[in-house]
Design an enzyme around this catalytic site. Structure first.
Site, PDB file in Angstrom:
ATOM      1  N   GLY A  15       0.823  -1.202   0.000  1.00  0.00           N
ATOM      2  CA  GLY A  15       0.000   0.000   0.000  1.00  0.00           C
ATOM      3  C   GLY A  15       0.854   1.248   0.000  1.00  0.00           C
ATOM      4  O   GLY A  15       2.052   1.202   0.334  1.00  0.00           O
TER       5      GLY A  15
ATOM      6  N   CYS B  22       5.188  -6.243   1.777  1.00  0.00           N
ATOM      7  CA  CYS B  22       5.590  -4.843   1.823  1.00  0.00           C
ATOM      8  C   CYS B  22       4.865  -4.123   2.964  1.00  0.00           C
ATOM      9  O   CYS B  22       5.141  -4.371   4.127  1.00  0.00           O
ATOM     10  CB  CYS B  22       5.346  -4.183   0.456  1.00  0.00           C
ATOM     11  N   TYR B  23       3.911  -3.243   2.668  1.00  0.00           N
ATOM     12  CA  TYR B  23       3.145  -2.588   3.737  1.00  0.00           C
ATOM     13  C   TYR B  23       2.463  -3.632   4.620  1.00  0.00           C
ATOM     14  O   TYR B  23       2.340  -3.436   5.831  1.00  0.00           O
ATOM     15  CB  TYR B  23       2.104  -1.643   3.134  1.00  0.00           C
TER      16      TYR B  23
ATOM     17  N   HIS C  22       7.934  -7.409  -3.403  1.00  0.00           N
ATOM     18  CA  HIS C  22       6.652  -7.775  -4.021  1.00  0.00           C
ATOM     19  C   HIS C  22       6.811  -9.081  -4.819  1.00  0.00           C
ATOM     20  O   HIS C  22       7.295  -9.063  -5.952  1.00  0.00           O
ATOM     21  CB  HIS C  22       6.155  -6.662  -4.933  1.00  0.00           C
TER      22      HIS C  22
ATOM     23  N   GLU D 220       4.509 -10.764  -6.161  1.00  0.00           N
ATOM     24  CA  GLU D 220       3.452 -10.898  -7.167  1.00  0.00           C
ATOM     25  C   GLU D 220       3.840 -10.345  -8.529  1.00  0.00           C
ATOM     26  O   GLU D 220       3.193 -10.647  -9.538  1.00  0.00           O
ATOM     27  CB  GLU D 220       2.166 -10.219  -6.683  1.00  0.00           C
TER      28      GLU D 220
ATOM     29  N   SER E  86     -22.782  -7.539 -26.904  1.00  0.00           N
ATOM     30  CA  SER E  86     -22.004  -6.612 -27.719  1.00  0.00           C
ATOM     31  C   SER E  86     -21.203  -7.342 -28.791  1.00  0.00           C
ATOM     32  O   SER E  86     -20.768  -6.740 -29.765  1.00  0.00           O
ATOM     33  CB  SER E  86     -21.045  -5.818 -26.833  1.00  0.00           C
ATOM     34  N   GLY E  87     -20.971  -8.643 -28.576  1.00  0.00           N
ATOM     35  CA  GLY E  87     -20.095  -9.390 -29.468  1.00  0.00           C
ATOM     36  C   GLY E  87     -18.702  -9.526 -28.909  1.00  0.00           C
ATOM     37  O   GLY E  87     -17.878 -10.276 -29.416  1.00  0.00           O
ATOM     38  N   GLY E  88     -18.399  -8.782 -27.811  1.00  0.00           N
ATOM     39  CA  GLY E  88     -17.112  -8.891 -27.162  1.00  0.00           C
ATOM     40  C   GLY E  88     -17.011 -10.163 -26.332  1.00  0.00           C
ATOM     41  O   GLY E  88     -17.990 -10.893 -26.152  1.00  0.00           O
ATOM     42  N   VAL E  89     -15.832 -10.414 -25.799  1.00  0.00           N
ATOM     43  CA  VAL E  89     -15.574 -11.655 -25.060  1.00  0.00           C
ATOM     44  C   VAL E  89     -16.466 -11.763 -23.830  1.00  0.00           C
ATOM     45  O   VAL E  89     -17.093 -12.795 -23.583  1.00  0.00           O
ATOM     46  CB  VAL E  89     -14.090 -11.740 -24.647  1.00  0.00           C
ATOM     47  N   ASP E  90     -16.562 -10.693 -23.045  1.00  0.00           N
ATOM     48  CA  ASP E  90     -17.249 -10.770 -21.752  1.00  0.00           C
ATOM     49  C   ASP E  90     -18.736 -11.077 -21.903  1.00  0.00           C
ATOM     50  O   ASP E  90     -19.251 -12.013 -21.281  1.00  0.00           O
ATOM     51  CB  ASP E  90     -17.068  -9.462 -20.977  1.00  0.00           C
ATOM     52  N   SER E  91     -19.433 -10.297 -22.721  1.00  0.00           N
ATOM     53  CA  SER E  91     -20.873 -10.519 -22.864  1.00  0.00           C
ATOM     54  C   SER E  91     -21.153 -11.841 -23.568  1.00  0.00           C
ATOM     55  O   SER E  91     -22.146 -12.515 -23.260  1.00  0.00           O
ATOM     56  CB  SER E  91     -21.528  -9.358 -23.625  1.00  0.00           C
ATOM     57  N   SER E  92     -20.281 -12.248 -24.479  1.00  0.00           N
ATOM     58  CA  SER E  92     -20.492 -13.503 -25.194  1.00  0.00           C
ATOM     59  C   SER E  92     -20.350 -14.704 -24.259  1.00  0.00           C
ATOM     60  O   SER E  92     -21.179 -15.620 -24.265  1.00  0.00           O
ATOM     61  CB  SER E  92     -19.497 -13.634 -26.355  1.00  0.00           C
TER      62      SER E  92
ATOM     63  N   LYS F 257      -9.997 -11.152 -16.757  1.00  0.00           N
ATOM     64  CA  LYS F 257     -10.201 -11.283 -18.211  1.00  0.00           C
ATOM     65  C   LYS F 257      -9.654 -12.606 -18.752  1.00  0.00           C
ATOM     66  O   LYS F 257     -10.326 -13.283 -19.539  1.00  0.00           O
ATOM     67  CB  LYS F 257      -9.511 -10.118 -18.930  1.00  0.00           C
TER      68      LYS F 257
END
Length: 517
Positions: free
Chosen positions: A55, A82-83, A172, A174, A226-232, A372
């Site tokens: 942080g 870290c923090y 870090h 990650e 929409s045709g995008g990945v998420d909505s599809s 994603k």
């Protein structure tokens, strides 16, 4: 139930990367702000261990954030980063102080003793690269802790309390620049905590389908496609759960890429047999956009019209009880920021937001726990075609924001669509599509003189953009070979009437953005 890890967020820029690393090792985790964790929420979530993030604050400040006391009363293993390490030490009786020797960027740590998170990875008297970002440092350890690694600027670069299974690192793990970081986290979650590592997309799919059934019951759902990945992916998952209780509405605003509308309709109607309303609203959108050049005005027109058309089509369907959205986990995290502080608006979000309250529908967000890349993996688990799940991100306003500083016309859209198609075709032919986060063409608001054949031309200039990224928050331009760019330029100028000059955008994000407008 699948093993769970709780990540408590103190506002680090890279907290999401912790979650990604943990999930990549097959362990489910969630990020919760430090000030929204109490005994009830902790018991309700039921984690097997807790990770404290980094942080921007200083533990030495009067109003510095701290870990909820229940963390140290729970008996659960704790890993401070870290923090997170600093507040753990401060709260348990150690000391943290500012120091003149700050560490930012690559650093080396010297391992001085063995501990469980090092097993099979680091041994005593070895040295390893890590990534540091701190000004304060731990100067005295709480009772029960011992130092197991040091660095030039951190005498307690890694600490361990084996009895309580508390561990802390000043660096870090990650981030990509700590080469062994993901394995260190895995050692904690798997070896120290005992997580099975059995969280997979197959298990998520099964759980998500049951959750949808439980929430929706016998109700009807509409999904804006929409045709995008998420909505599809959201639509196909919903269809697997509730079948013909789902109706998808696809509003074609005329601002899509070449053949995209046809591909969406074919996939949902023919491959998945999902009820689909296809509203051709090209003329409506183009009419409202006529003469508009300001990017925010364009966005507002497109977003407002989308809602109006969607609502109109939803009424024709006969209404529904639920509205499905492709909300992802980063959206959820950002909506519950640990301090709720304001952020500067660079531009309004590309994607269309929620629908008006008057539609009186409950939300179904089946992807709200996924990043994603996990959505893409779920799409493959649902047997969706690679063309759909591997598609580059595409903004809600579509090509309207890739014709910057000028009015949108059908002629310009056709020119841009064709140039974009040639560019993506060459990228695919070269086997580069999956290496690139996003690639597209931009039709610039300038005309340039040229010579084509024996005649003078005065046509548009086109810019090509391609970036590499993991989450879209930062990005670098893709380093194409000159021969590739020359080949694309030649094809565009030869095949796209209206363009006589091609440029390549090498700006990173920041300082630029990925899109031009």
């Amino acid at each position: 139930m699948t093993d769970r890890i709780l990540i408590i967020d103190f506002g680090s820029q890279v907290t999401q990367l912790i979650a990604r690393r943990v999930r990549e090792s097959g362990v489910y985790c969630e990020i919760h702000p430090f000030n929204r964790v109490d005994e009830d929420s902790l018991n309700a979530y039921g984690p097997k261990a807790i990770i404290l993030s980094g942080g921007p604050a200083s533990v030495t400040e009067a109003k510095a954030p701290s870990a909820p006391q229940v963390v140290f009363e729970s008996g659960l293993p704790v890993f401070g980063i870290c923090y997170g390490q600093q507040t753990m030490c401060s709260q348990l009786g150690g000391s943290v102080e500012p120091h003149v020797h700050r560490e930012f960027g690559r650093a080396m740590v010297d391992v001085v003793d063995d501990c469980a998170v090092f097993d099979g990875l680091w041994s005593a008297n070895s040295q390893h690269q890590v990534w540091m970002s701190h000004g304060d440092r731990v100067t005295a350890l709480p009772d029960g802790f011992r130092p197991v690694a040091v660095s030039e600027g951190a005498p307690y670069a890694v600490i361990a309390d084996d009895a309580r299974r508390y561990y802390g690192v000043q660096f870090h793990p990650e981030v990509f620049h700590t080469p062994n970081g993901a394995q260190l986290l895995r050692n904690f979650t798997h070896d120290v905590v005992g997580c099975a590592g059995d969280w997979t997309m197959a298990s998520f799919r099964k759980e998500a389908i049951q959750k949808i059934k439980d929430q929706v019951g016998g109700g009807r759902v509409i999904c804006g496609l929409s045709g995008g990945v998420d909505s599809s992916v959201a639509a196909v998952l919903l269809n697997a759960a509730i079948g013909d209780q789902l109706t998808c509405i696809f509003v074609d605003h005329g601002l899509l890429r070449k053949n995209e509308a046809e591909e969406v309709v074919a996939m949902f109607r023919d491959r998945f047999n999902i009820p689909l309303v296809h509203r051709d609203a090209k003329d409506l959108f183009l009419g409202e956009l006529e003469g508009k050049t300001d990017p925010e005005v364009k966005r507002k027109i497109i977003g407002g019209l989308f809602i109006d058309v969607f609502e109109e089509e939803a009424k024709k369907v006969g209404g529904a009880d639920f509205l499905a959205q492709g909300t992802l986990y980063p959206d959820v995290i950002e909506s519950v920021s640990f301090d709720g502080g304001p952020s500067v608006t660079i531009k309004s979000h590309h994607n269309v937001g929620g629908l008006p309250e008057r539609m009186r529908m409950q939300l179904v967000e089946p992807l709200r726990d996924l990043f994603k890349d996990e959505v893409r993996a779920l799409g493959r688990e649902l047997d969706m075609p690679e063309l759909a799940v591997g598609r580059h991100p595409f903004p809600g306003p579509g090509l309207a924001i890739r014709i910057p500083g000028q009015p949108i016309t059908k002629e310009k859209l056709d020119i841009l669509r064709q140039a974009d198609a040639v560019y993506l075709d060459e990228i695919r032919n070269s086997g580069l599509y999956d290496e690139i986060w996003q690639a597209f063409a931009v039709l610039l608001p300038v005309r340039t003189v040229g010579v084509m054949g024996d005649s003078r031309s005065y046509d548009y200039a086109c810019a090509l953009r391609a970036v590499t990224s993991t989450d879209g928050m930062t990005a670098d331009s893709y380093p194409f070979e000159h021969e590739f760019l020359a080949r694309v330029s030649t094809r565009i100028i030869n095949e796209v009437k209206g363009i006589n000059r091609v440029t390549y955008d090498i700006t990173s994000k920041p300082p630029g953005t990925i899109e031009w407008e």
